[in-house]
Design a protein around this motif. Sequence first.
Motif, PDB file in Angstrom:
ATOM      1  N   ALA A 111       0.843  -1.203   0.000  1.00 30.83           N
ATOM      2  CA  ALA A 111       0.000   0.000   0.000  1.00 30.83           C
ATOM      3  C   ALA A 111       0.874   1.247   0.000  1.00 30.83           C
ATOM      4  O   ALA A 111       0.595   2.218  -0.715  1.00 30.83           O
ATOM      5  CB  ALA A 111      -0.941  -0.008   1.205  1.00 30.83           C
ATOM      6  N   LEU A 112       1.939   1.204   0.790  1.00 30.02           N
ATOM      7  CA  LEU A 112       2.883   2.327   0.772  1.00 30.02           C
ATOM      8  C   LEU A 112       3.558   2.451  -0.595  1.00 30.02           C
ATOM      9  O   LEU A 112       3.773   3.565  -1.091  1.00 30.02           O
ATOM     10  CB  LEU A 112       3.937   2.158   1.873  1.00 30.02           C
ATOM     11  N   GLY A 113       3.881   1.326  -1.204  1.00 28.56           N
ATOM     12  CA  GLY A 113       4.472   1.342  -2.542  1.00 28.56           C
ATOM     13  C   GLY A 113       3.518   1.891  -3.584  1.00 28.56           C
ATOM     14  O   GLY A 113       3.932   2.613  -4.498  1.00 28.56           O
ATOM     15  N   ALA A 114       2.242   1.559  -3.448  1.00 26.24           N
ATOM     16  CA  ALA A 114       1.240   2.083  -4.377  1.00 26.24           C
ATOM     17  C   ALA A 114       1.127   3.596  -4.242  1.00 26.24           C
ATOM     18  O   ALA A 114       1.046   4.319  -5.245  1.00 26.24           O
ATOM     19  CB  ALA A 114      -0.120   1.425  -4.127  1.00 26.24           C
ATOM     20  N   ALA A 115       1.130   4.076  -3.002  1.00 26.98           N
ATOM     21  CA  ALA A 115       1.074   5.529  -2.781  1.00 26.98           C
ATOM     22  C   ALA A 115       2.308   6.209  -3.360  1.00 26.98           C
ATOM     23  O   ALA A 115       2.194   7.269  -4.009  1.00 26.98           O
ATOM     24  CB  ALA A 115       0.955   5.827  -1.283  1.00 26.98           C
ATOM     25  N   ASP A 116       3.466   5.605  -3.177  1.00 30.49           N
ATOM     26  CA  ASP A 116       4.692   6.167  -3.735  1.00 30.49           C
ATOM     27  C   ASP A 116       4.643   6.199  -5.262  1.00 30.49           C
ATOM     28  O   ASP A 116       5.042   7.190  -5.876  1.00 30.49           O
ATOM     29  CB  ASP A 116       5.900   5.360  -3.250  1.00 30.49           C
ATOM     30  N   ALA A 117       4.149   5.119  -5.858  1.00 32.33           N
ATOM     31  CA  ALA A 117       4.035   5.072  -7.324  1.00 32.33           C
ATOM     32  C   ALA A 117       3.041   6.125  -7.825  1.00 32.33           C
ATOM     33  O   ALA A 117       3.233   6.715  -8.894  1.00 32.33           O
ATOM     34  CB  ALA A 117       3.615   3.675  -7.774  1.00 32.33           C
ATOM     35  N   TRP A 118       1.986   6.363  -7.058  1.00 31.17           N
ATOM     36  CA  TRP A 118       1.001   7.391  -7.408  1.00 31.17           C
ATOM     37  C   TRP A 118       1.664   8.768  -7.403  1.00 31.17           C
ATOM     38  O   TRP A 118       1.552   9.529  -8.356  1.00 31.17           O
ATOM     39  CB  TRP A 118      -0.151   7.334  -6.421  1.00 31.17           C
ATOM     40  N   PHE A 119       2.323   9.080  -6.299  1.00 30.34           N
ATOM     41  CA  PHE A 119       2.915  10.414  -6.151  1.00 30.34           C
ATOM     42  C   PHE A 119       4.081  10.656  -7.096  1.00 30.34           C
ATOM     43  O   PHE A 119       4.290  11.778  -7.550  1.00 30.34           O
ATOM     44  CB  PHE A 119       3.348  10.664  -4.699  1.00 30.34           C
ATOM     45  N   SER A 120       4.835   9.596  -7.411  1.00 30.05           N
ATOM     46  CA  SER A 120       5.970   9.772  -8.311  1.00 30.05           C
ATOM     47  C   SER A 120       5.576   9.645  -9.782  1.00 30.05           C
ATOM     48  O   SER A 120       6.379   9.948 -10.658  1.00 30.05           O
ATOM     49  CB  SER A 120       7.067   8.750  -7.979  1.00 30.05           C
ATOM     50  N   GLY A 121       4.361   9.183 -10.039  1.00 33.24           N
ATOM     51  CA  GLY A 121       3.907   9.039 -11.422  1.00 33.24           C
ATOM     52  C   GLY A 121       4.594   7.905 -12.166  1.00 33.24           C
ATOM     53  O   GLY A 121       4.758   7.975 -13.387  1.00 33.24           O
ATOM     54  N   THR A 122       4.961   6.838 -11.463  1.00 32.70           N
ATOM     55  CA  THR A 122       5.651   5.707 -12.078  1.00 32.70           C
ATOM     56  C   THR A 122       4.774   5.070 -13.150  1.00 32.70           C
ATOM     57  O   THR A 122       3.608   4.765 -12.916  1.00 32.70           O
ATOM     58  CB  THR A 122       6.013   4.652 -11.014  1.00 32.70           C
ATOM     59  N   ARG A 123       5.381   4.888 -14.330  1.00 31.47           N
ATOM     60  CA  ARG A 123       4.662   4.323 -15.478  1.00 31.47           C
ATOM     61  C   ARG A 123       5.498   3.236 -16.131  1.00 31.47           C
ATOM     62  O   ARG A 123       6.711   3.214 -15.986  1.00 31.47           O
ATOM     63  CB  ARG A 123       4.346   5.413 -16.491  1.00 31.47           C
ATOM     64  N   SER A 124       4.830   2.371 -16.879  1.00 31.79           N
ATOM     65  CA  SER A 124       5.547   1.327 -17.614  1.00 31.79           C
ATOM     66  C   SER A 124       6.326   1.971 -18.763  1.00 31.79           C
ATOM     67  O   SER A 124       6.015   3.083 -19.209  1.00 31.79           O
ATOM     68  CB  SER A 124       4.567   0.276 -18.142  1.00 31.79           C
ATOM     69  N   MET A 125       7.331   1.256 -19.262  1.00 32.88           N
ATOM     70  CA  MET A 125       8.251   1.857 -20.225  1.00 32.88           C
ATOM     71  C   MET A 125       7.672   1.988 -21.635  1.00 32.88           C
ATOM     72  O   MET A 125       7.898   2.987 -22.296  1.00 32.88           O
ATOM     73  CB  MET A 125       9.546   1.059 -20.266  1.00 32.88           C
ATOM     74  N   VAL A 126       6.947   1.001 -22.118  1.00 33.60           N
ATOM     75  CA  VAL A 126       6.478   1.020 -23.504  1.00 33.60           C
ATOM     76  C   VAL A 126       5.132   1.721 -23.634  1.00 33.60           C
ATOM     77  O   VAL A 126       4.977   2.648 -24.420  1.00 33.60           O
ATOM     78  CB  VAL A 126       6.409  -0.413 -24.087  1.00 33.60           C
ATOM     79  N   LEU A 127       4.153   1.285 -22.869  1.00 33.46           N
ATOM     80  CA  LEU A 127       2.795   1.824 -22.985  1.00 33.46           C
ATOM     81  C   LEU A 127       2.540   3.040 -22.103  1.00 33.46           C
ATOM     82  O   LEU A 127       1.553   3.742 -22.295  1.00 33.46           O
ATOM     83  CB  LEU A 127       1.765   0.742 -22.657  1.00 33.46           C
TER      84      LEU A 127
END
Length: 167
Positions: A111-127
Amino acid sequence: MAPTRHGAIPRLATVLMLAGSALLLATALLATASILLRWFTGQPIPGDFELVQIGSGLAVFGFLAHGTLMRANILVDSFTGWLPARINEAVDAGWNILWAVITALLAWRMALGAADAWFSGTRSMVLGVAQWWAIALGSLCFAATALAAFWTAWHQWKGSPAGAPQA
């Protein structure tokens, strides 16, 4: 005696298992279509590996709670097989409590990782697919697994049919 399927936790586990099954089927079909396209046109479906990675991971997470309720995990009873059944159930309940604690910790950290990915805008490389939602769904599946493990341990401790091993 088979575990009981009554109650909200077994229903949630069944829904997650069915969703995981459908997702795994969809990823298999996507991979097949991409391979066929590569054979016939020389071009795969763009981002196929990203979608298969996300889909396969979420499918596995979807199976965890159901597997816990069905006691479809690896059981090692080499050292306790000679003990009375009631003591074995109590030992299994203890291991289920440990499994519940571990999966609850994993749910929290994801859950903490999901929040971090949300705030950092982490996206997949191709799509460029956002990653936070997949991590959050994995976290929810781990939380459901923790509930299933606590539920199973409780029934094992009480000696009720929900804690009975699969035949």
